[in-house]
Design a protein around this motif. Structure first.
Motif, PDB file in Angstrom:
ATOM      1  N   TRP A 165       0.534  -1.680  -0.145  1.00 48.24           N
ATOM      2  CA  TRP A 165      -0.171   0.192  -0.175  1.00 48.24           C
ATOM      3  C   TRP A 165       1.085   1.244   0.318  1.00 48.24           C
ATOM      4  O   TRP A 165       0.454   2.442  -0.653  1.00 48.24           O
ATOM      5  N   ARG A 166       2.374   1.004   1.138  1.00 47.39           N
ATOM      6  CA  ARG A 166       2.820   2.629   0.721  1.00 47.39           C
ATOM      7  C   ARG A 166       3.117   2.897  -0.602  1.00 47.39           C
ATOM      8  O   ARG A 166       3.270   3.740  -0.943  1.00 47.39           O
ATOM      9  N   LEU A 167       3.977   1.747  -1.362  1.00 43.11           N
ATOM     10  CA  LEU A 167       4.806   1.692  -1.934  1.00 43.11           C
ATOM     11  C   LEU A 167       3.317   2.332  -3.236  1.00 43.11           C
ATOM     12  O   LEU A 167       3.754   2.947  -4.171  1.00 43.11           O
ATOM     13  N   HIS A 168       2.019   2.314  -3.211  1.00 45.31           N
ATOM     14  CA  HIS A 168       1.811   2.062  -4.463  1.00 45.31           C
ATOM     15  C   HIS A 168       0.866   3.688  -4.435  1.00 45.31           C
ATOM     16  O   HIS A 168       0.728   4.441  -4.907  1.00 45.31           O
ATOM     17  N   ARG A 204      15.053  15.879  -2.281  1.00 42.17           N
ATOM     18  CA  ARG A 204      14.011  15.865  -1.531  1.00 42.17           C
ATOM     19  C   ARG A 204      13.240  15.010  -2.026  1.00 42.17           C
ATOM     20  O   ARG A 204      12.051  14.773  -0.807  1.00 42.17           O
ATOM     21  N   LEU A 205      13.008  14.478  -3.157  1.00 38.48           N
ATOM     22  CA  LEU A 205      12.311  13.349  -3.754  1.00 38.48           C
ATOM     23  C   LEU A 205      12.337  11.871  -2.932  1.00 38.48           C
ATOM     24  O   LEU A 205      11.278  11.967  -1.495  1.00 38.48           O
ATOM     25  N   ALA A 206      13.590  11.889  -2.391  1.00 39.19           N
ATOM     26  CA  ALA A 206      13.510  10.221  -1.914  1.00 39.19           C
ATOM     27  C   ALA A 206      14.002  11.206  -0.041  1.00 39.19           C
ATOM     28  O   ALA A 206      13.330   9.820   0.618  1.00 39.19           O
ATOM     29  N   SER A 207      13.582  12.194   0.634  1.00 35.15           N
ATOM     30  CA  SER A 207      13.682  12.248   2.060  1.00 35.15           C
ATOM     31  C   SER A 207      12.384  12.334   2.646  1.00 35.15           C
ATOM     32  O   SER A 207      12.295  11.874   3.420  1.00 35.15           O
ATOM     33  N   LEU A 208      11.012  12.615   1.524  1.00 31.27           N
ATOM     34  CA  LEU A 208      10.122  12.007   1.377  1.00 31.27           C
ATOM     35  C   LEU A 208       9.878  10.780   1.330  1.00 31.27           C
ATOM     36  O   LEU A 208       9.038  10.551   1.923  1.00 31.27           O
ATOM     37  N   MET A 209      10.374  10.323   0.195  1.00 31.70           N
ATOM     38  CA  MET A 209       9.510   9.116   0.210  1.00 31.70           C
ATOM     39  C   MET A 209      10.093   7.652   1.218  1.00 31.70           C
ATOM     40  O   MET A 209       9.183   7.049   1.483  1.00 31.70           O
ATOM     41  N   VAL A 210      10.762   8.190   1.976  1.00 34.37           N
ATOM     42  CA  VAL A 210      11.967   7.329   2.512  1.00 34.37           C
ATOM     43  C   VAL A 210      10.922   7.741   4.483  1.00 34.37           C
ATOM     44  O   VAL A 210      10.798   6.282   4.626  1.00 34.37           O
ATOM     45  N   ALA A 211      10.457   8.659   4.437  1.00 30.88           N
ATOM     46  CA  ALA A 211      10.355   9.059   5.486  1.00 30.88           C
ATOM     47  C   ALA A 211       8.470   8.280   5.729  1.00 30.88           C
ATOM     48  O   ALA A 211       7.927   8.021   6.621  1.00 30.88           O
ATOM     49  N   ALA A 212       7.944   9.009   4.078  1.00 33.79           N
ATOM     50  CA  ALA A 212       6.767   7.949   3.699  1.00 33.79           C
ATOM     51  C   ALA A 212       6.714   6.036   4.676  1.00 33.79           C
ATOM     52  O   ALA A 212       5.527   5.108   5.560  1.00 33.79           O
ATOM     53  N   LEU A 213       7.823   5.552   3.900  1.00 28.78           N
ATOM     54  CA  LEU A 213       8.046   4.212   3.558  1.00 28.78           C
ATOM     55  C   LEU A 213       8.426   3.428   5.478  1.00 28.78           C
ATOM     56  O   LEU A 213       8.029   2.363   5.810  1.00 28.78           O
ATOM     57  N   LYS A 214       8.969   4.036   5.624  1.00 27.63           N
ATOM     58  CA  LYS A 214       9.090   3.984   7.259  1.00 27.63           C
ATOM     59  C   LYS A 214       8.965   4.307   8.778  1.00 27.63           C
ATOM     60  O   LYS A 214       8.565   4.311   9.197  1.00 27.63           O
ATOM     61  N   ALA A 215       8.033   5.233   8.273  1.00 25.34           N
ATOM     62  CA  ALA A 215       6.410   5.799   9.730  1.00 25.34           C
ATOM     63  C   ALA A 215       5.947   4.605  10.030  1.00 25.34           C
ATOM     64  O   ALA A 215       6.221   3.180   9.256  1.00 25.34           O
ATOM     65  N   PRO A 216       6.017   4.585  11.133  1.00 22.79           N
ATOM     66  CA  PRO A 216       5.854   3.884  12.238  1.00 22.79           C
ATOM     67  C   PRO A 216       4.370   3.431  11.525  1.00 22.79           C
ATOM     68  O   PRO A 216       3.751   3.943  11.574  1.00 22.79           O
ATOM     69  N   LEU A 217       4.020   1.796  12.297  1.00 21.65           N
ATOM     70  CA  LEU A 217       2.766   1.216  11.616  1.00 21.65           C
ATOM     71  C   LEU A 217       1.298   2.152  13.187  1.00 21.65           C
ATOM     72  O   LEU A 217       2.295   1.921  14.235  1.00 21.65           O
ATOM     73  N   PRO A 218       0.728   2.617  12.894  1.00 18.62           N
ATOM     74  CA  PRO A 218      -0.321   3.180  13.538  1.00 18.62           C
ATOM     75  C   PRO A 218      -0.433   2.315  14.897  1.00 18.62           C
ATOM     76  O   PRO A 218      -1.607   1.246  14.807  1.00 18.62           O
ATOM     77  N   ASP A 219      -0.414   2.591  15.735  1.00 21.42           N
ATOM     78  CA  ASP A 219      -1.058   1.804  16.476  1.00 21.42           C
ATOM     79  C   ASP A 219      -2.560   1.916  17.394  1.00 21.42           C
ATOM     80  O   ASP A 219      -3.673   3.017  16.865  1.00 21.42           O
TER      81      ASP A 219
END
Length: 331
Positions: A165-168, A204-219
């Motif tokens: 989902w995150r990659l999508h 700039r592009l990667a810093s945004l995408m890396v943050a999105a991909l590495k975000a913690p799962l919601p508790d």
């Protein structure tokens, strides 16, 4: 009697048809373009299209393949190189670099489309046509599997479904930007007229995408918060209220509920936990299971350290340093 000019041999005719199809595809999309438009732009007759390609579908296949085949070959070559250099130390930044660096390099080469290359790439991955989607899924399946596997290794904490989902979402958002006709003007506006090289753009592009991909799962508490928002929105619509009116009417009960929770925390806890199940859709199943199983992780920084790490916040500088190595071919 018409005289054929020396420049209009078979190879030139085929290239002009492909160029015309590419331009129309970028501007209009697959469904809105016609063979009549293609032949008019290429200054050829329908017989020429039938002779070289046989059909509109075959023409579009050839048009996409002549650009995307080389792109994906370069992507795999760079990813293989990073794999050989790093092995288990392969990072999310390296995988993203293998995706983006070849695309930017090709966009600087006028022989393969130049600046239009990125718009073609964006259009291909945002076009709503099932024909385009099926072609990409079938023709580049092995490339997608290879990169997904690399992302799984770099982000082992993410369940497979969540990573998908995150990659999508991330790639879809990026493709939408690339497909726009005002990308260059936006870059100029955001950079305030200053030049931006590939390194800065990728960082700039990667810093945004890396943050999105590495975000913690919601508790569970985050899920409960969003469930409450959805519930409030549904209640507001049911009462014929929206905007400030709905907020004003719901403000008092919300305050009363908060006061009751403070007075009776033990009794209200089950109610808070019930929200995710009541409002959860099919796509949220994996997230709720992760939360209920206690697998949600604490927020992490780009380097995998806890969110309260004093080194957190290097941001563009850290990403720039990483991609400086990638662009110059070092690990």
């Amino acid at each position: 009697m018409a005289v054929r000019t020396t420049g209009r041999h078979a190879g030139d005719t085929k290239s002009r048809i492909l160029d015309a199809a590419e331009t129309l595809f970028i501007d209009c999309g697959y469904e809105a373009m016609s063979l009549r438009q293609i032949t008019s732009r290429a200054e050829v007759n329908l017989a020429a299209v039938n002779y070289h390609f046989g059909s509109k579908e075959s023409l579009i296949h050839s048009m996409l393949s002549r650009r995307l085949d080389r792109l994906n070959q370069e992507r795999l070559k760079l990813l293989d190189r990073f794999d050989a250099l790093l092995g288990e130390r392969l990072t999310c930044e390296h995988v993203l670099g293998a995706m983006f660096i070849p695309a930017l390099r090709l966009s600087r080469d006028p022989r393969v489309g130049g600046k239009a290359f990125l718009r073609l790439l964006g259009r291909a991955y945002t076009d709503p046509s099932a024909f385009i989607r099926d072609f990409l899924n079938a023709h580049y399946e092995s490339v997608a599997v290879r990169f997904f596997s690399a992302f799984q290794r770099a982000l082992p904490h993410l369940p497979r479904e969540e990573l998908g989902w995150r990659l999508h979402f991330a790639i879809g958002a990026l493709s939408g930007v690339l497909a726009g006709s005002d990308t260059d003007s936006l870059l100029s506006e955001f950079s305030q007229g200053k030049s931006m090289d590939d390194l800065q753009l990728i960082a700039r592009l990667a810093s945004l995408m890396v943050a999105a991909l590495k975000a913690p799962l919601p508790d569970s508490s985050q899920l409960a918060t969003f469930a409450a928002v959805l519930g409030d929105a549904a209640d507001g619509n049911a009462d014929g209220l929206d905007g400030p009116a709905a907020c004003a009417q719901q403000g008092a009960p919300a305050a009363q509920e908060q006061e009751q929770q403070e007075q009776q925390p033990e009794q209200t806890q089950p109610h808070a936990q019930a929200h995710p199940q009541r409002h959860e859709g099919a796509n949220g199943t994996a997230l709720s299971q992760a939360a209920s199983n206690g697998t949600a992780q604490a927020p992490r920084s780009i380097d995998g350290d806890p969110a309260d790490d004093p080194t957190r916040g290097a941001g563009i500088e850290t990403a720039s340093a990483t991609f400086q190595h990638l662009l110059h071919g070092t690990a």
